[in-house]
Design an enzyme around this catalytic site. Structure first.
Site, short mmCIF file in Angstrom:
data_model
loop_
_atom_site.label_atom_id
_atom_site.label_comp_id
_atom_site.label_asym_id
_atom_site.label_seq_id
_atom_site.Cartn_x
_atom_site.Cartn_y
_atom_site.Cartn_z
N ASP A 105 1.37 -2.01 3.32
CA ASP A 105 1.19 -3.39 2.88
C ASP A 105 0.32 -3.47 1.64
OD1 ASP A 105 -1.06 -2.53 4.27
OD2 ASP A 105 -1.18 -4.27 5.60
N ASP A 108 -5.97 -0.48 -0.97
CA ASP A 108 -7.33 -1.01 -1.16
C ASP A 108 -8.22 0.13 -1.68
OD1 ASP A 108 -9.57 -2.60 -1.06
OD2 ASP A 108 -9.79 -2.51 1.10
N PHE A 157 -10.16 -10.36 0.32
CA PHE A 157 -9.51 -10.07 1.59
C PHE A 157 -8.39 -11.08 1.84
CE2 PHE A 157 -8.82 -9.95 6.13
CZ PHE A 157 -8.83 -8.59 6.38
N ASP A 164 -3.45 -9.05 8.72
CA ASP A 164 -4.21 -9.79 9.74
C ASP A 164 -5.68 -9.92 9.41
OD1 ASP A 164 -4.77 -6.96 10.14
OD2 ASP A 164 -5.73 -7.56 12.01
#
Ligand code: 5GP
Ligand code: MG
Length: 180
Positions: A105, A108, A157, A164
């Protein structure tokens, strides 16, 4: 689809709309489909964050794809990475000689994908490429080359479209920033 006004009201703002995501994912599917034309592609996807990404992407790629789902976590449901990657590798799964595309996804710190890439390269695949929906613009502690990227985003974030906060908000069709 009916707008999810209830959980949308938990967002501070929408970063990427469902339409923007779908247009970009279609373009990525077209690119990947032509890059791997004539091959049998093996897609290794990290669950659960990439659930909707892989689902939308793969159904638009006209190739006989082998799909392998893996679990890997470094966040443990919070906002900060724990600095350690736990990979749940299914018993007996091998990738020798295969053209492997690793999907996640979001990139980071790079910890998760660099650990996964290393683990996959040890399997001697014919080729290994990496695709993410989101690439966070931030200093990277772990080097991870990206072959396909949906969007570059700022270092915030995000939730939605599979991602989630403490197990919730994965079902948001858009991607956004939660209220503090
Ligand atoms: P990395 O190992 O690159 O630091 O983190 C990668 C994983 O952390 C991603 O696969 C994703 O599950 C999680 N992650 C990183 N940034 C975010 C974010 O902004 N929101 C959510 N929900 N998960 C994130
Ligand atoms: Mg993840």
């Amino acid at each position: 689809m009916a707008p999810l006004t209830g959980i949308l009201s938990d967002l501070n703002r929408v970063l990427l709309t469902a339409d923007q995501i779908h247009d970009r994912v279609s373009a990525m599917a077209a690119q990947i489909g032509s890059d791997y034309a004539g091959k049998v592609l093996t897609v290794v996807v990290l669950m659960d964050g990439a659930l909707f990404f892989v689902s939308d992407l793969l159904r638009q790629i006209d190739l006989p794809i082998r799909l392998v789902t893996l679990g890997a976590s470094s966040y443990h449901g919070g906002l900060e990475s724990s600095g350690q990657v736990q990979i749940q590798w299914p018993a007996g799964v091998r990738f020798a000689g295969e053209d492997v595309l690793l999907l996640d996804d979001i990139l980071d710190t790079g910890l998760t994908l660099s650990a996964l890439r290393e683990r996959l390269l040890a399997e001697s695949p014919a080729s290994l490429r990496t695709a993410v929906l989101l690439d966070k613009k931030r200093p990277r502690n772990h080097d991870c080359p990206l072959d396909y990227c949906g969007f570059e985003i700022a270092d915030e974030f995000v939730v939605g479209y599979g991602m989630d906060y403490q197990g919730r908000f994965r079902n948001l069709p858009c991607i956004g920033i939660l209220k503090p």
